[in-house]
Design an enzyme around this catalytic site. Structure first.
Site, PDB file in Angstrom:
ATOM      1  N   ARG A   1      16.255   0.410 -14.368  1.00 14.11           N
ATOM      2  CA  ARG A   1      15.175  -0.467 -14.833  1.00 14.11           C
ATOM      3  C   ARG A   1      14.032  -0.400 -13.819  1.00 14.11           C
ATOM      4  NH1 ARG A   1      14.308  -6.608 -14.044  1.00 14.11           N
ATOM      5  NH2 ARG A   1      12.343  -6.738 -15.162  1.00 14.11           N
TER       6      ARG A   1
ATOM      7  N   HIS B   1       5.222  -6.155 -14.534  1.00 12.80           N
ATOM      8  CA  HIS B   1       6.009  -6.824 -13.497  1.00 12.80           C
ATOM      9  C   HIS B   1       5.055  -7.268 -12.379  1.00 12.80           C
ATOM     10  CE1 HIS B   1      10.325  -7.067 -11.748  1.00 12.80           C
ATOM     11  NE2 HIS B   1       9.541  -7.752 -10.942  1.00 12.80           N
TER      12      HIS B   1
ATOM     13  N   ASN C   1       8.039  -9.341 -17.116  1.00 15.56           N
ATOM     14  CA  ASN C   1       9.071  -9.804 -16.201  1.00 15.56           C
ATOM     15  C   ASN C   1       8.770 -11.219 -15.721  1.00 15.56           C
ATOM     16  OD1 ASN C   1      11.425  -9.124 -14.347  1.00 15.56           O
ATOM     17  ND2 ASN C   1       9.901  -9.914 -12.914  1.00 15.56           N
ATOM     18  N   GLU C   2       9.723 -12.112 -15.850  1.00 15.39           N
ATOM     19  CA  GLU C   2       9.661 -13.458 -15.260  1.00 15.39           C
ATOM     20  C   GLU C   2       8.303 -14.141 -15.444  1.00 15.39           C
ATOM     21  OE1 GLU C   2      11.176 -13.469 -11.243  1.00 15.39           O
ATOM     22  OE2 GLU C   2      13.102 -12.613 -11.845  1.00 15.39           O
TER      23      GLU C   2
ATOM     24  N   ASN D   1      17.367 -12.593 -15.734  1.00 17.61           N
ATOM     25  CA  ASN D   1      17.390 -12.418 -14.281  1.00 17.61           C
ATOM     26  C   ASN D   1      17.926 -13.708 -13.678  1.00 17.61           C
ATOM     27  OD1 ASN D   1      15.997 -10.073 -14.788  1.00 17.61           O
ATOM     28  ND2 ASN D   1      14.161 -10.638 -13.615  1.00 17.61           N
TER      29      ASN D   1
ATOM     30  N   ASP E   1       0.825  -1.216   0.000  1.00 17.65           N
ATOM     31  CA  ASP E   1       0.000   0.000   0.000  1.00 17.65           C
ATOM     32  C   ASP E   1       0.862   1.269   0.000  1.00 17.65           C
ATOM     33  OD1 ASP E   1      -2.119  -1.723   0.132  1.00 17.65           O
ATOM     34  OD2 ASP E   1      -2.927  -0.980   2.041  1.00 17.65           O
TER      35      ASP E   1
ATOM     36  N   TYR F   1      20.007 -15.441  -9.948  1.00 19.14           N
ATOM     37  CA  TYR F   1      20.505 -15.179  -8.595  1.00 19.14           C
ATOM     38  C   TYR F   1      21.410 -16.277  -8.048  1.00 19.14           C
ATOM     39  CZ  TYR F   1      17.177 -11.313  -8.302  1.00 19.14           C
ATOM     40  OH  TYR F   1      16.514 -10.134  -8.511  1.00 19.14           O
TER      41      TYR F   1
END
Ligand SMILES: *[C@@H]1O[C@H](CO)[C@@H](O)[C@H](O)[C@H]1NC(C)=O
Ligand SMILES: *[C@@H]1O[C@H](CO)[C@@H](O)[C@H](O)[C@H]1NC(C)=O
Ligand SMILES: *[C@@H]1O[C@H](CO)[C@@H](O)[C@H](O)[C@H]1NC(C)=O
Ligand SMILES: *[C@@H]1O[C@H](CO)[C@@H](O)[C@H](O)[C@H]1NC(C)=O
Length: 494
Positions: A99, A144, A188-189, A331, A74, A333
């Site tokens: 980005r 996204h 995205n993803e 992307n 929020d 990790y």
């Protein structure tokens, strides 16, 4: 995986083990450094100035028990009101690009183009001009995770109609902002949206249809992406002269042993986890990976379905989707080990049962949460992508490390030093075309179902303070130096 690739991988596995000193090579002159965020994770202002409700607003409000501490976005970092502070931080680090993503319901509150929210448009125009005044390139992601709830009400991404509705949103964004934006990514993803949103249903919109919803979702997302790409090509490229791609995420999957079975299991995991979305777009042949087509058809038949749970593309659709990229956007990790296992029994259909590979991480690897620090995995992944998809230009659009949010963060500095060393090795030793690196994230933010419990920021945000005060971390100073010198250590060889 062919034998040559495997021998190469074994070789860099051993080189990787001894890797500890950061590289003293200089990044290429044109190499770009940036940082990333996403609208729902930072903006807040969830109901301000005519914004529509997104599936994340709805999910976090309806199921607080499904987000750590009942948190929501929020207010988040309150970037809707504090974006000038964000730009100051970006300018201080000297990043080349930022980005960020557009909130679709902030611009189109109904999801459709019948109503454009001028306040939302103004917000992004102001952000873009503040970036440009500071010499920072805006790098925009259209979608996204925060689908307009109105579109979930008609079924969300598994509904094929969403491809056209997304394409209209994309056209609107290109025409509103495209004169000032050279780099666009559509979605995205998609794997995360589809598996967590529509397969498992443990994340927004929380619509589980295991073994069916995730495949229908990806089918629409791929068609949506391709339509947006073609619209850019046909209506905007000539005048705006930018580029468009789709952001895919994957870990590296390392065979748990050098047995043929484990090698096959690791390759299958890569084909599911990356190839599912990458093959249709980035592979010269297009379409889903054959191993997915075959396995899902076979299991669907055994389950009694009349046809495969993996939808089929027509030949025209394969052609329409393949090649819809101007660079490959990644992307990533961490790394997982992949071990062959007997196929899951026929029962409840599901993506992970279709894959049937046992994946885990080596307990000796350092790291936090699911992010183990395995830089040689990045180098192998970049090499696998280069070979599998015909030597594309690769832009790393997310990579980063999570901790508890401390200001003095040597583990994050170490992560960046090691992963950026792997990038340098892939450029200079393997000859790969990696042209940009984007750290996740500019600042601590709302990390989806983990709420505010894990922190990826280069800047700390005080979520207790109504001002959402930002404070620089040691890692931001480190990254600033890396960008200024294009070098990971005090002095690089020229
Ligand atoms: C963005 O696009 C421009 C124009 O093609 C290019 O020069 C630049 O390197 C791109 N930035 C990134 C981060 O890829
Ligand atoms: C792993 O952790 C140990 C102990 O904290 C540390 O000395 C070492 O540098 C870490 N290694 C990596 C690769 O992060
Ligand atoms: C990298 O890719 C870009 C875009 O396709 C191309 O212009 C450039 O020549 C490539 N560089 C190398 C080293 O392959
Ligand atoms: C928030 O910022 C305002 C303006 O700088 C300041 O007056 C106020 O004291 C701050 N509030 C807190 C709780 O830090």
């Amino acid at each position: 995986m062919n034998v040559a690739v495997h021998i190469f991988n074994v070789l860099i596995f051993f080189l990787g083990e001894s890797l500890s000193e950061p590289s003293n090579k200089k990044f290429p002159e044109n190499f770009k450094f940036g940082v990333a965020t996403a609208a729902y994770q930072i903006e807040g202002g969830w109901a301000d100035d005519g914004k529509g409700v997104s599936v994340w607003d709805q999910f976090a409000h309806t199921y607080p028990d499904r987000v750590a501490n009942g948190d929501n976005g929020d207010v988040a970092c309150d970037s809707y009101h504090r974006y000038l502070e964000d730009v100051e931080m970006l300018a201080n680090m000297g990043v080349n690009h930022y980005r960020f993503s557009l909130s679709w319901p902030r611009i189109l509150p109904t999801g459709y183009t019948n109503q454009i929210n001028e306040a939302g448009v103004t917000y992004y125009k102001n952000l873009i001009s503040a970036l440009k005044e500071n010499g920072i390139e805006p790098f925009i992601t259209l979608y996204h995770g925060d689908l307009p709830q109105t579109l979930q009400d008609i079924g969300g991404w598994p509904n094929p109609l969403l491809a056209d509705i997304f394409a209209e949103f994309a056209r609107t964004a290109f025409s509103l902002f495209g004169d000032d934006v050279k780099n666009w990514t559509t979605i995205n993803e998609p794997k995360q949206t589809c598996i967590t949103g529509y397969g498992l249903g443990n994340s927004a919109p929380g619509a589980p249809a295991s073994g069916i919803g995730e495949y229908d979702c990806m089918h629409t997302l791929l068609r949506a992406h391709a339509k947006a790409y073609h619209i850019y090509d046909e209506e905007f490229r000539a005048t705006q002269n930018g580029r468009v791609s789709i952001v895919l995420d994957t870990a590296w999957f390392e065979p748990a042993s050098d047995s043929e079975d484990d090698i096959e299991a690791a390759e299958r995991a890569l084909q599911f986890e990356h190839g599912w979305c990458a093959h249709p777009v980035y592979h010269p042949d297009g379409n889903y990976p054959q191993v997915m087509i075959d396995r899902i058809a076979e299991r669907s038949q055994k389950e009694g379905f009349s046809k495969s749970r993996l939808p089929e593309f027509s030949a025209e659709e394969v052609d329409y989707i393949r090649g819809t990229f101007d660079f490959l956007s990644l992307n990533t990790y961490t790394t997982n080990l992949a071990k062959w296992t007997t196929d899951h029994e026929i029962g409840t259909p599901g993506y992970y049962a279709d894959l049937s590979v046992s994946t885990y991480q080596d307990p000796s690897w350092n790291g936090s949460a699911w992010i183990k620090v395995v830089p040689w995995g990045l180098r192998k992944l970049l090499n696998w992508i280069d070979q599998t998809y015909d030597h594309p230009e690769i832009v790393i659009t997310e990579n980063g490390y999570a901790d508890d949010g401390r200001l003095d963060d040597p583990d994050r500095i170490n992560y960046y030093a090691e992963y950026l060393t792997a990038v340098l090795e892939s450029i200079y030793e393997d000859g790969l075309n990696v042209t940009a690196y984007t750290a996740w994230s500019l600042m601590d933010n709302f990390e989806w179902t983990s709420g505010y419990t894990i922190k990826f920021g280069l800047y700390q945000v005080d979520f207790e303070n109504p001002n959402r005060t930002r404070t620089i971390k040691s890692s931001a100073d480190y990254y600033k130096n890396v960008i200024a010198n294009k070098c990971l250590v005090d002095t690089c060889e020229e």
